[in-house]
Design a protein around this motif. Structure first.
Motif, PDB file in Angstrom:
ATOM      1  N   SER A 156      27.228  48.835 -80.069  1.00  0.00           N
ATOM      2  CA  SER A 156      27.714  47.659 -79.464  1.00  0.00           C
ATOM      3  C   SER A 156      27.897  47.508 -77.985  1.00  0.00           C
ATOM      4  O   SER A 156      27.713  46.675 -77.587  1.00  0.00           O
ATOM      5  CB  SER A 156      29.108  47.046 -80.179  1.00  0.00           C
ATOM      6  OG  SER A 156      28.949  47.284 -81.675  1.00  0.00           O
ATOM      7  N   SER A 157      27.990  48.892 -77.642  1.00  0.00           N
ATOM      8  CA  SER A 157      28.149  48.898 -75.863  1.00  0.00           C
ATOM      9  C   SER A 157      27.083  48.834 -75.188  1.00  0.00           C
ATOM     10  O   SER A 157      27.390  48.930 -74.149  1.00  0.00           O
ATOM     11  CB  SER A 157      29.083  50.193 -75.829  1.00  0.00           C
ATOM     12  OG  SER A 157      28.315  51.409 -76.075  1.00  0.00           O
ATOM     13  N   ILE A 158      26.028  48.830 -75.620  1.00  0.00           N
ATOM     14  CA  ILE A 158      24.627  48.851 -74.849  1.00  0.00           C
ATOM     15  C   ILE A 158      24.465  47.373 -74.021  1.00  0.00           C
ATOM     16  O   ILE A 158      24.171  47.517 -72.851  1.00  0.00           O
ATOM     17  CB  ILE A 158      23.570  49.319 -75.789  1.00  0.00           C
ATOM     18  CG1 ILE A 158      23.799  50.702 -76.257  1.00  0.00           C
ATOM     19  CG2 ILE A 158      22.082  49.307 -74.898  1.00  0.00           C
ATOM     20  CD1 ILE A 158      22.637  51.203 -77.087  1.00  0.00           C
ATOM     21  N   PRO A 159      24.465  46.195 -74.765  1.00  0.00           N
ATOM     22  CA  PRO A 159      23.907  45.168 -74.216  1.00  0.00           C
ATOM     23  C   PRO A 159      25.340  44.624 -73.418  1.00  0.00           C
ATOM     24  O   PRO A 159      26.501  44.871 -73.502  1.00  0.00           O
ATOM     25  CB  PRO A 159      23.718  44.135 -75.276  1.00  0.00           C
ATOM     26  CG  PRO A 159      23.561  45.121 -76.447  1.00  0.00           C
ATOM     27  CD  PRO A 159      24.546  46.316 -76.384  1.00  0.00           C
ATOM     28  N   GLN A 197      18.064  43.526 -72.607  1.00  0.00           N
ATOM     29  CA  GLN A 197      19.522  43.881 -72.883  1.00  0.00           C
ATOM     30  C   GLN A 197      19.543  44.875 -74.196  1.00  0.00           C
ATOM     31  O   GLN A 197      20.684  45.281 -74.520  1.00  0.00           O
ATOM     32  CB  GLN A 197      20.467  42.803 -73.019  1.00  0.00           C
ATOM     33  CG  GLN A 197      20.714  42.442 -71.614  1.00  0.00           C
ATOM     34  CD  GLN A 197      21.704  43.474 -70.644  1.00  0.00           C
ATOM     35  OE1 GLN A 197      22.505  44.188 -71.102  1.00  0.00           O
ATOM     36  NE2 GLN A 197      21.430  43.262 -69.496  1.00  0.00           N
ATOM     37  N   GLY A 198      18.279  44.767 -75.056  1.00  0.00           N
ATOM     38  CA  GLY A 198      18.429  45.324 -76.462  1.00  0.00           C
ATOM     39  C   GLY A 198      18.888  44.442 -77.416  1.00  0.00           C
ATOM     40  O   GLY A 198      19.268  44.608 -78.487  1.00  0.00           O
ATOM     41  N   ILE A 199      18.722  43.066 -77.032  1.00  0.00           N
ATOM     42  CA  ILE A 199      19.596  41.979 -78.079  1.00  0.00           C
ATOM     43  C   ILE A 199      18.086  41.331 -78.447  1.00  0.00           C
ATOM     44  O   ILE A 199      17.369  40.727 -77.755  1.00  0.00           O
ATOM     45  CB  ILE A 199      20.397  40.872 -77.316  1.00  0.00           C
ATOM     46  CG1 ILE A 199      21.481  41.441 -76.584  1.00  0.00           C
ATOM     47  CG2 ILE A 199      20.372  39.763 -78.240  1.00  0.00           C
ATOM     48  CD1 ILE A 199      22.117  40.448 -75.980  1.00  0.00           C
ATOM     49  N   ILE A 200      17.924  41.351 -80.056  1.00  0.00           N
ATOM     50  CA  ILE A 200      16.564  40.897 -80.398  1.00  0.00           C
ATOM     51  C   ILE A 200      17.130  39.580 -81.344  1.00  0.00           C
ATOM     52  O   ILE A 200      15.916  39.006 -81.877  1.00  0.00           O
ATOM     53  CB  ILE A 200      16.091  41.912 -81.413  1.00  0.00           C
ATOM     54  CG1 ILE A 200      17.144  42.103 -82.543  1.00  0.00           C
ATOM     55  CG2 ILE A 200      15.770  43.284 -80.707  1.00  0.00           C
ATOM     56  CD1 ILE A 200      16.553  43.002 -83.654  1.00  0.00           C
ATOM     57  N   THR A 201      18.255  39.216 -81.331  1.00  0.00           N
ATOM     58  CA  THR A 201      18.627  37.615 -81.696  1.00  0.00           C
ATOM     59  C   THR A 201      17.884  36.703 -80.850  1.00  0.00           C
ATOM     60  O   THR A 201      17.862  36.902 -79.660  1.00  0.00           O
ATOM     61  CB  THR A 201      19.779  37.351 -82.150  1.00  0.00           C
ATOM     62  OG1 THR A 201      20.869  37.890 -81.039  1.00  0.00           O
ATOM     63  CG2 THR A 201      20.506  38.303 -83.217  1.00  0.00           C
ATOM     64  N   ARG A 236      14.610  50.196 -78.520  1.00  0.00           N
ATOM     65  CA  ARG A 236      14.499  51.717 -79.169  1.00  0.00           C
ATOM     66  C   ARG A 236      15.792  52.483 -79.081  1.00  0.00           C
ATOM     67  O   ARG A 236      15.890  52.907 -80.295  1.00  0.00           O
ATOM     68  CB  ARG A 236      13.410  52.341 -78.471  1.00  0.00           C
ATOM     69  CG  ARG A 236      13.090  53.446 -79.027  1.00  0.00           C
ATOM     70  CD  ARG A 236      11.599  54.160 -78.579  1.00  0.00           C
ATOM     71  NE  ARG A 236      10.433  53.338 -78.636  1.00  0.00           N
ATOM     72  CZ  ARG A 236       9.688  53.436 -79.839  1.00  0.00           C
ATOM     73  NH1 ARG A 236      10.080  54.087 -80.944  1.00  0.00           N
ATOM     74  NH2 ARG A 236       8.679  52.618 -79.682  1.00  0.00           N
ATOM     75  N   GLN A 237      16.483  52.303 -78.161  1.00  0.00           N
ATOM     76  CA  GLN A 237      17.668  53.315 -78.395  1.00  0.00           C
ATOM     77  C   GLN A 237      18.641  52.592 -79.433  1.00  0.00           C
ATOM     78  O   GLN A 237      19.080  53.408 -80.216  1.00  0.00           O
ATOM     79  CB  GLN A 237      18.524  53.040 -76.934  1.00  0.00           C
ATOM     80  CG  GLN A 237      19.740  53.884 -76.709  1.00  0.00           C
ATOM     81  CD  GLN A 237      20.368  53.419 -75.615  1.00  0.00           C
ATOM     82  OE1 GLN A 237      19.935  52.664 -74.685  1.00  0.00           O
ATOM     83  NE2 GLN A 237      21.739  54.305 -75.183  1.00  0.00           N
ATOM     84  N   ARG A 238      18.820  51.303 -79.552  1.00  0.00           N
ATOM     85  CA  ARG A 238      19.595  50.780 -80.453  1.00  0.00           C
ATOM     86  C   ARG A 238      18.965  50.871 -81.765  1.00  0.00           C
ATOM     87  O   ARG A 238      19.738  51.148 -82.812  1.00  0.00           O
ATOM     88  CB  ARG A 238      19.975  49.246 -80.213  1.00  0.00           C
ATOM     89  CG  ARG A 238      20.613  49.277 -78.846  1.00  0.00           C
ATOM     90  CD  ARG A 238      20.860  47.494 -78.718  1.00  0.00           C
ATOM     91  NE  ARG A 238      22.278  47.140 -79.216  1.00  0.00           N
ATOM     92  CZ  ARG A 238      22.770  45.995 -79.742  1.00  0.00           C
ATOM     93  NH1 ARG A 238      21.985  45.083 -79.285  1.00  0.00           N
ATOM     94  NH2 ARG A 238      24.042  45.869 -80.028  1.00  0.00           N
ATOM     95  N   TYR A 239      17.757  50.919 -82.074  1.00  0.00           N
ATOM     96  CA  TYR A 239      17.022  50.815 -83.315  1.00  0.00           C
ATOM     97  C   TYR A 239      17.074  52.392 -83.581  1.00  0.00           C
ATOM     98  O   TYR A 239      17.756  52.729 -85.001  1.00  0.00           O
ATOM     99  CB  TYR A 239      15.707  50.657 -82.802  1.00  0.00           C
ATOM    100  CG  TYR A 239      14.597  51.282 -83.958  1.00  0.00           C
ATOM    101  CD1 TYR A 239      14.265  50.269 -85.167  1.00  0.00           C
ATOM    102  CD2 TYR A 239      14.045  52.489 -84.091  1.00  0.00           C
ATOM    103  CE1 TYR A 239      13.274  50.718 -86.157  1.00  0.00           C
ATOM    104  CE2 TYR A 239      13.193  52.707 -85.284  1.00  0.00           C
ATOM    105  CZ  TYR A 239      12.759  51.865 -86.314  1.00  0.00           C
ATOM    106  OH  TYR A 239      11.915  52.284 -87.121  1.00  0.00           O
TER     107      TYR A 239
END
Length: 312
Positions: A210-213, A228-232, A285-288
């Protein structure tokens, strides 16, 4: 003495009845809140169904009512026609043909349950798995000449609703399933399972995920959201939970090849989300990796294995 004899006799009969009930109870499994009981019959596969209940606490039912599958606290979800001739979006099912339940259970085990550990299934399977002979997604089409509404149906492998998942192929259709049919069933059943988990709010994002974006930011394009790592979808509601669900869906529906394929950053599908074209900052990729490793570490389940099998 006569009264005493009668009283003792009654007590003896009651005791026998209680003992009989206890013995019968040992052969069945009844949930505290559902009121269902398995086995539902004396077929050989009823032992399989009872074993599934004892292992995971889920009822695999081939006898059930419309209310059991269609009803929810917010209303019935079966498709119905209104006074204008329009059909509501929903689904329609028929219960499984008992001649094919054994093969249907084997299909479910092979192409659905086998991808998960016992710990995962115990936590995430819904209360009821409805074994169906037919299962259709229903919606309304609009035709011209003459102008009219038409009920449109599409046979689907699975469908979820509130506390249950309906599964297709409890019919002679299972005998003619092709390799493509099996792949489609695998893809649909596992996607529906993930959507059911999300719908019941059973899996929450970790703090690290949760803290990445920066969710408070305003994005004017999908590319900025991806960075930002948001894919929605960038213009829709955003939250860690929605992204967590989206990453899970991406894993179980797309192969690693598809996820790594170079795809324009204006594309809003899951394809290419791990490629630098979309993942310009490496945050996707980090969140994945965080979410994939979370399920491997905590449940012994690699969700990406499902996507690799489903997306051929």
């Amino acid at each position: 003495m006569n009264k005493l004899t009668i009283t003792v006799s009654i007590l003896f009969i009651v005791a026998l009845g209680a003992t009989a009930c206890k013995k019968e109870g040992a052969l069945t499994a009844t949930g505290d809140e559902t009121g269902y009981m398995v086995p539902q019959g004396t077929h050989a596969y009823d032992t399989t169904i009872l074993n599934l209940y004892n292992k995971y606490g889920a009822y695999f039912l081939y006898r059930f009512t419309d209310k059991d599958t269609y009803w929810t606290p917010t209303g019935w979800k079966n498709s119905v026609m209104d006074t204008t001739g329009m059909w509501s979006t929903g689904y329609l099912m028929t219960t499984a043909d008992t001649n094919y339940v054994d093969r249907q259970l084997a299909l479910i085990k092979k192409l659905w349950l086998s991808y998960y550990s016992d710990a995962f299934l115990t936590k995430f399977l819904p209360a009821k798995i409805m074994l169906c002979a037919s299962l259709d997604s229903v919606y309304t089409s609009y035709l011209f000449n003459p102008t009219r509404y038409v009920k449109t149906t599409k046979s689907v492998g699975a469908w979820y609703n509130y506390d249950n998942i309906c599964v297709n192929y409890g019919s002679m259709a299972i005998n003619s399933m092709t390799s493509s049919d099996s792949t489609r069933f695998l893809a649909k059943a596992n996607l529906i399972f993930m959507q059911n988990i999300a719908g019941r709010n059973l899996s929450a994002p970790t703090n690290a995920f949760s803290s990445i974006p920066t969710y408070a930011a305003t994005f004017s394009s999908q590319a900025l959201a991806y960075a930002q790592g948001i894919i929605t979808i960038y213009y829709n509601t955003r939250s860690p939970q929605l992204d967590w669900n989206a990453y899970i869906e991406a894993m179980v529906t797309r192969s690693e090849t598809s996820l790594n394929k170079s795809t324009a950053n204006t594309d809003m599908t899951y394809q290419g989300i791990l490629n630098v074209t979309k993942d310009s900052a490496g945050k996707i990729r980090q969140r994945y990796n965080l979410i994939r490793n979370y399920f491997i570490t905590n449940y012994g389940v690699d969700l990406q294995a499902i996507g690799n099998a489903a997306d051929k």
